[in-house]
Design a protein around this motif. Structure first.
Motif, PDB file in Angstrom:
ATOM      1  N   ALA A 247       0.840  -1.085   0.129  1.00 28.62           N
ATOM      2  CA  ALA A 247      -0.008  -0.051   0.051  1.00 28.62           C
ATOM      3  C   ALA A 247       0.784   1.340   0.233  1.00 28.62           C
ATOM      4  O   ALA A 247       1.924   1.178   0.728  1.00 28.62           O
ATOM      5  N   PRO A 248       0.479   2.186  -0.760  1.00 31.38           N
ATOM      6  CA  PRO A 248       1.219   3.642  -0.609  1.00 31.38           C
ATOM      7  C   PRO A 248       0.934   3.949   0.631  1.00 31.38           C
ATOM      8  O   PRO A 248      -0.348   4.089   1.073  1.00 31.38           O
ATOM      9  N   LYS A 249       1.865   4.900   1.284  1.00 33.98           N
ATOM     10  CA  LYS A 249       1.570   5.491   2.409  1.00 33.98           C
ATOM     11  C   LYS A 249       0.886   6.937   2.161  1.00 33.98           C
ATOM     12  O   LYS A 249       1.362   7.880   1.650  1.00 33.98           O
ATOM     13  N   ILE A 320      17.001  -7.407   4.127  1.00 35.12           N
ATOM     14  CA  ILE A 320      16.489  -8.629   3.582  1.00 35.12           C
ATOM     15  C   ILE A 320      15.683  -8.469   2.463  1.00 35.12           C
ATOM     16  O   ILE A 320      15.911  -8.785   1.232  1.00 35.12           O
ATOM     17  N   ASP A 322      16.285  -5.515   0.624  1.00 31.36           N
ATOM     18  CA  ASP A 322      17.012  -4.971  -0.591  1.00 31.36           C
ATOM     19  C   ASP A 322      17.618  -6.200  -1.154  1.00 31.36           C
ATOM     20  O   ASP A 322      17.744  -6.171  -2.324  1.00 31.36           O
ATOM     21  N   ALA A 324      16.743  -9.200  -1.661  1.00 31.25           N
ATOM     22  CA  ALA A 324      15.784 -10.018  -2.565  1.00 31.25           C
ATOM     23  C   ALA A 324      15.487  -9.130  -4.016  1.00 31.25           C
ATOM     24  O   ALA A 324      15.463  -9.607  -4.915  1.00 31.25           O
ATOM     25  N   LEU A 325      15.171  -7.764  -3.622  1.00 31.54           N
ATOM     26  CA  LEU A 325      14.947  -6.978  -4.807  1.00 31.54           C
ATOM     27  C   LEU A 325      16.214  -6.754  -5.573  1.00 31.54           C
ATOM     28  O   LEU A 325      16.204  -6.813  -6.895  1.00 31.54           O
ATOM     29  N   ALA A 329      14.150 -10.135  -7.775  1.00 38.24           N
ATOM     30  CA  ALA A 329      13.040 -10.595  -6.964  1.00 38.24           C
ATOM     31  C   ALA A 329      11.847  -9.606  -7.385  1.00 38.24           C
ATOM     32  O   ALA A 329      12.022  -8.344  -7.160  1.00 38.24           O
ATOM     33  N   SER A 330      10.613  -9.960  -7.617  1.00 40.08           N
ATOM     34  CA  SER A 330       9.495  -9.104  -7.684  1.00 40.08           C
ATOM     35  C   SER A 330       9.025  -8.966  -6.226  1.00 40.08           C
ATOM     36  O   SER A 330       9.639  -9.612  -5.474  1.00 40.08           O
ATOM     37  N   ARG A 331       8.216  -7.835  -6.091  1.00 37.32           N
ATOM     38  CA  ARG A 331       8.044  -7.191  -4.689  1.00 37.32           C
ATOM     39  C   ARG A 331       7.302  -8.661  -4.349  1.00 37.32           C
ATOM     40  O   ARG A 331       7.395  -8.953  -3.023  1.00 37.32           O
ATOM     41  N   GLN A 333       7.643 -11.684  -4.996  1.00 33.74           N
ATOM     42  CA  GLN A 333       8.500 -12.989  -4.630  1.00 33.74           C
ATOM     43  C   GLN A 333       9.079 -12.652  -3.280  1.00 33.74           C
ATOM     44  O   GLN A 333       9.391 -13.574  -2.384  1.00 33.74           O
ATOM     45  N   MET A 334       9.760 -11.467  -3.077  1.00 33.30           N
ATOM     46  CA  MET A 334      10.415 -10.713  -2.131  1.00 33.30           C
ATOM     47  C   MET A 334       9.491 -11.010  -0.861  1.00 33.30           C
ATOM     48  O   MET A 334       9.942 -11.622   0.089  1.00 33.30           O
ATOM     49  N   HIS A 337       8.596 -15.211  -0.454  1.00 30.93           N
ATOM     50  CA  HIS A 337       9.879 -16.082  -0.337  1.00 30.93           C
ATOM     51  C   HIS A 337      10.902 -15.692   1.013  1.00 30.93           C
ATOM     52  O   HIS A 337      11.152 -16.566   1.488  1.00 30.93           O
ATOM     53  N   HIS A 338      10.793 -14.424   1.290  1.00 27.88           N
ATOM     54  CA  HIS A 338      11.548 -13.956   2.505  1.00 27.88           C
ATOM     55  C   HIS A 338      10.628 -13.370   3.474  1.00 27.88           C
ATOM     56  O   HIS A 338      10.695 -13.976   4.779  1.00 27.88           O
TER      57      HIS A 338
ATOM     58  N   MET B  67      16.729   0.830  -7.861  1.00 25.12           N
ATOM     59  CA  MET B  67      16.530   0.333  -6.122  1.00 25.12           C
ATOM     60  C   MET B  67      15.682   1.591  -5.625  1.00 25.12           C
ATOM     61  O   MET B  67      15.056   1.321  -4.758  1.00 25.12           O
ATOM     62  N   GLU B  72       9.631   5.333  -0.944  1.00 25.22           N
ATOM     63  CA  GLU B  72       8.437   6.128  -0.922  1.00 25.22           C
ATOM     64  C   GLU B  72       9.029   7.549  -1.180  1.00 25.22           C
ATOM     65  O   GLU B  72       9.591   8.266  -0.388  1.00 25.22           O
ATOM     66  N   VAL B  95      12.247  -5.676 -12.761  1.00 21.07           N
ATOM     67  CA  VAL B  95      12.869  -6.997 -12.176  1.00 21.07           C
ATOM     68  C   VAL B  95      13.935  -7.447 -13.175  1.00 21.07           C
ATOM     69  O   VAL B  95      15.034  -7.916 -12.341  1.00 21.07           O
ATOM     70  N   PHE B 105      25.653  -4.820  -1.051  1.00 23.09           N
ATOM     71  CA  PHE B 105      25.171  -3.861  -0.070  1.00 23.09           C
ATOM     72  C   PHE B 105      26.049  -3.606   0.853  1.00 23.09           C
ATOM     73  O   PHE B 105      27.125  -4.276   1.081  1.00 23.09           O
ATOM     74  N   PHE B 111      20.579 -13.910   3.252  1.00 23.02           N
ATOM     75  CA  PHE B 111      19.320 -14.420   3.700  1.00 23.02           C
ATOM     76  C   PHE B 111      19.544 -15.291   4.763  1.00 23.02           C
ATOM     77  O   PHE B 111      20.572 -16.231   4.703  1.00 23.02           O
ATOM     78  N   ILE B 125      14.702 -18.241  -8.895  1.00 25.50           N
ATOM     79  CA  ILE B 125      13.579 -17.152  -9.445  1.00 25.50           C
ATOM     80  C   ILE B 125      13.677 -16.807 -10.952  1.00 25.50           C
ATOM     81  O   ILE B 125      12.452 -16.463 -11.698  1.00 25.50           O
TER      82      ILE B 125
END
Ligand SMILES: Nc1ncnc2c1ncn2[C@@H]1O[C@H](COP(=O)(O)OP(=O)(O)OP(=O)(O)O)[C@@H](O)[C@H]1O
Ligand SMILES: [Mg+2]
Lengths: 436, 266
Positions: A247-249, A320, A322, A324-325, A329-331, A333-334, A337-338, B67, B72, B95, B105, B111, B125
């Motif tokens: 969700a956007p803030k 974590i 960061d 994955a992305l 990974a898509s959001r 999947q992130m 998966h994690h 990234m 936001e 992606v 980083f 993980f 993936i």
């Protein structure tokens, strides 16, 4: 204090009277705080101990049952005069007379109708049912004489357990002198026994306290919680994931957030009214059924689960995400998966706590009619049922002395379940605790 | 357009830019973090970004694999061309972009899974391996390239977070390599490591140069001087000076650069 004097004078001041007084004051205040804390813990523990001791003291005897053994003659003439062994015939036979015959045989000297009625009340009113069940299961019994262990009536049970003392005047006693005499005779012959009350755990509710059990309520609670879990867990976790990760803030999500927190503070009876309006009056779901109770409790549990799930999702470090992305990974999947696996222990803990709240909840269920007197063990989520806390409420409301121990017994069982669930929550938390 | 043409023409390998940033400005809400930054990243070279804290090095780096999209209120203006195509184009899938442009980083962030799974995650993936053997192969070669295989060969199934800091960072590099990127972005990869681990990682980075283009943010002048061929000096959201590492460190043209590399401010 404010003067930034040369080092020599400030070093000297560590040894001054003022510092020492200051130090002493600080130690005193520390000690005072510690004493206050210990007192608070002591008070809390004492109250808890009083609660547990009083409930256990009152309820322990619920797990013991007084029985009276009688020689029952399964006369064919009485049960199945035509010898058909038809199930309907066996079901319809008058087993009460068998019990009465057995008692009469034991005490041939009792003649007057009034005395006989009292005599027949030594054993539970549920005794004929017990014989019916025995015969239906095993028709071979017909024609035999067998010693059968009956539950004693609630008054005799109370008497055995010492709740009705012998030494009070007869008029103030529910068990009269005559009954005591018969009881003593039976006891002398070794026909009175106390044993573990397995009926308490295997039978449903009853008007007769001596044969009333909590199995119906346990099964009802199980179905209700099952529905609650099936609804509130996926919905709650999905909402939490969406709010935290997708969700956007903005103003809208702020409002949603505030309202979820408010929802968690809404008194449970209000959820009962909502359930009544929604599930019964609009959706016309069956009254008194676990499905409605479960849905209503799901409404109540939802905010708890959402809040717990959001907290544990938020506790997953961004590194974590960061990682994955950064690997492409898509959001989604992130998250799946994690973030979700890592926050699952926290989510489960919150869910279990929410469910144990739901397990102990009475008020909203009263609103949707789960307060009915139900003898049968529910066979599904749409059968009329009651739940443990409502069963406790019903029994606590009953006038018979024997229901007091049943009430406490049921409370012990309920507390047992709650302790068990919370222990599972603690174990999950311990087991999956993670250092980053 | 003119620059684009230049990229496409097969010029001397030395000059070929795989990424060119054109007038990139980045805003966090109302706050501008980068102001019209332009930079060419040469292929198969190590480019280091240096500059005082808060000058926008990480911000720039995070633009290169988008990234910043996850932050936001972050807005990027200008163009970043990867092989001549704008990565901020609406048609670009971020992606896939991040699979091509890997990232390591500042803080090692393996993980909390096994070493094997850490490295295997990316190939899984992206469907890079068609069977277990291929996957094993990718994992082992990636660990090998990251110089970690010797140390972890017999404990591939123990958790990645149980490694030492330097090993964790090399695991993260192996994880990034497993996706077979063209470019690897590194944001202060050695800042959490001791000198020995740093030396190992630096050695590794130099080896990787043969097959990858590397952009590294660092606070250590020595590190930049040791390993990179090109250096850009950032200051207050702008690039003050950019050029061959040797030239920039020996005869900086701008006095702010001079001041920074000699330690007078920063
Ligand atoms: N998520 C964010 N939201 C708002 N402002 C940010 C955010 N990230 C960075 N900034 C601001 O952008 C500017 C550049 O930050 P950046 O992280 O790129 O600096 P840096 O050069 O990497 O510094 P350092 O060397 O300390 O890592 C800083 O002024 C910082 O305050
Ligand atoms: Mg940075």
């Amino acid at each position: 204090m404010t003067d930034m004097a040369p080092t020599s004078s400030s070093a000297k001041s560590w040894d001054s009277d003022e510092t020492r007084a200051n130090l002493k004051r600080r130690h005193r205040s520390e000690k005072r705080f510690r004493v206050l804390g210990l007192t608070a813990i002591f008070i809390a523990l004492t109250l808890l101990a009083i609660l547990i001791i009083s409930i256990a003291g009152k309820g322990a005897t619920a797990f013991i049952q007084t029985t009276i053994s009688l020689d029952v003659t399964f006369a064919e003439q009485k049960i199945d005069p035509k010898g058909t062994r038809d199930q309907e015939v066996l079901r319809g036979a008058s087993y009460g007379s068998l019990v009465r015959e057995a008692l009469r045989a034991e005490f041939p000297e009792v003649k007057s109708r009034k005395d006989l009625r009292v005599l027949f009340n030594l054993v539970s009113n549920g005794s004929p049912n017990k014989l019916r069940k025995m015969v239906m299961e095993n028709p071979e019994l017909i024609g035999q004489t067998v010693r059968v262990q009956f539950a004693a009536s609630d008054d005799i049970d109370m008497f055995t357990k010492g709740y009705i003392p012998r030494d009070v005047p007869e008029d103030d006693r529910r068990v009269k002198d005559k009954e005591i005499a018969w009881y003593d005779q039976l006891a002398e012959k070794g026909m009175v026994e106390t044993r573990f009350n397995s009926d308490f755990f295997t039978s449903g509710d009853s008007r007769e306290p001596e044969i009333a059990g909590i199995w119906g309520a346990i099964v009802g609670s199980f179905y209700t919680l099952f529905i609650t879990f099936m609804i509130s867990f996926p919905v709650g976790v999905m909402s939490a994931i969406y709010l935290e990760e997708f969700a956007p803030k903005n103003k809208f999500t702020d409002i949603v957030e505030v309202n979820i927190n408010n929802l968690a503070a809404v008194p449970s009876i209000v959820f009962g009214l909502l359930g009544l309006a929604l599930f019964l009056n609009v959706a016309h779901l069956p009254r008194s059924a676990p499905v409605v109770g479960g849905l209503t409790l799901a409404l109540m549990t939802l905010p708890t689960i959402i809040i717990a799930a959001r907290a544990s999702i938020r506790a997953i470090p961004d590194s974590i995400r960061d990682a994955a992305l950064g690997l492409g990974a898509s959001r989604q999947q992130m998250v799946f998966h994690h973030v979700l696996p890592l926050s699952m222990p926290g989510i489960m803990t919150g869910t279990i706590i929410g469910l144990s709240q739901a397990l102990g909840e009475t008020a909203p269920l009263l609103m949707i009619g789960m307060v009915a007197f139900i003898v049968d063990i529910p066979g599904g989520v749409t059968d009329p049922a009651t739940v443990l806390p409502v069963q406790i409420f019903l029994w606590a409301d009953s006038p018979e002395r024997a229901f007091v121990e049943k009430t406490s017994g049921a409370i012990i069982v309920l507390l047992g379940f709650l302790v068990f669930m919370n222990a599972v929550a603690v174990m999950l938390r311990k087991k999956f605790e993670r250092r980053w | 357009m003119q620059m684009l043409a230049e990229v496409d023409t097969p010029v001397e390998n030395e000059e070929k830019a795989i990424i060119s940033a054109r007038d990139v400005s980045v805003f966090y809400g109302d706050k501008q973090a980068l102001n019209k930054v332009s930079l060419e990243i040469p292929v198969n070279k190590i480019t280091s970004l240096i500059g005082p804290s808060g000058c926008g090095k990480s911000t720039f780096l995070r633009c290169l694999n988008r990234m910043n999209d996850t932050v936001e209120g972050c807005r990027v203006e200008g163009k970043i061309l990867l092989d001549g195509a704008d990565i901020y184009d609406a048609k670009v899938d971020e992606v896939l972009l991040r699979a091509r442009v890997g990232m390591v980083f500042q803080k090692p962030n393996p993980f909390p899974k096994s070493i094997y799974d850490n490295v295997a995650y990316g190939p899984r993936i992206h469907g890079l391996a068609h069977n277990k053997d291929e996957l094993d192969d990718i994992v082992l070669t990636s660990l090998e390239k990251a110089g970690l295989l010797k140390e972890v060969r017999d404990r591939l199934n123990s958790t990645g977070t149980g490694l030492s800091g330097g090993q964790q960072q090399r695991l993260c590099i192996a994880r990034a390599l497993a996706v077979q990127p063209d470019i690897i972005l590194m944001d202060e990869p050695c800042s959490a490591l001791d000198p020995i681990a740093t030396a190992k990682v630096e050695e590794l980075i130099e080896e990787l140069r043969e097959n990858y283009t590397i952009i590294i943010v660092t606070h250590s002048m020595q590190q930049a001087a040791r390993i990179s061929q090109k250096t850009a000096f950032f200051h207050l959201g702008e690039i003050v000076e950019v050029g061959d590492t040797e030239q920039l460190f020996t005869s900086p043209k701008d006095e702010r650069t001079q001041g920074y590399i000699t330690g007078r401010f920063g």
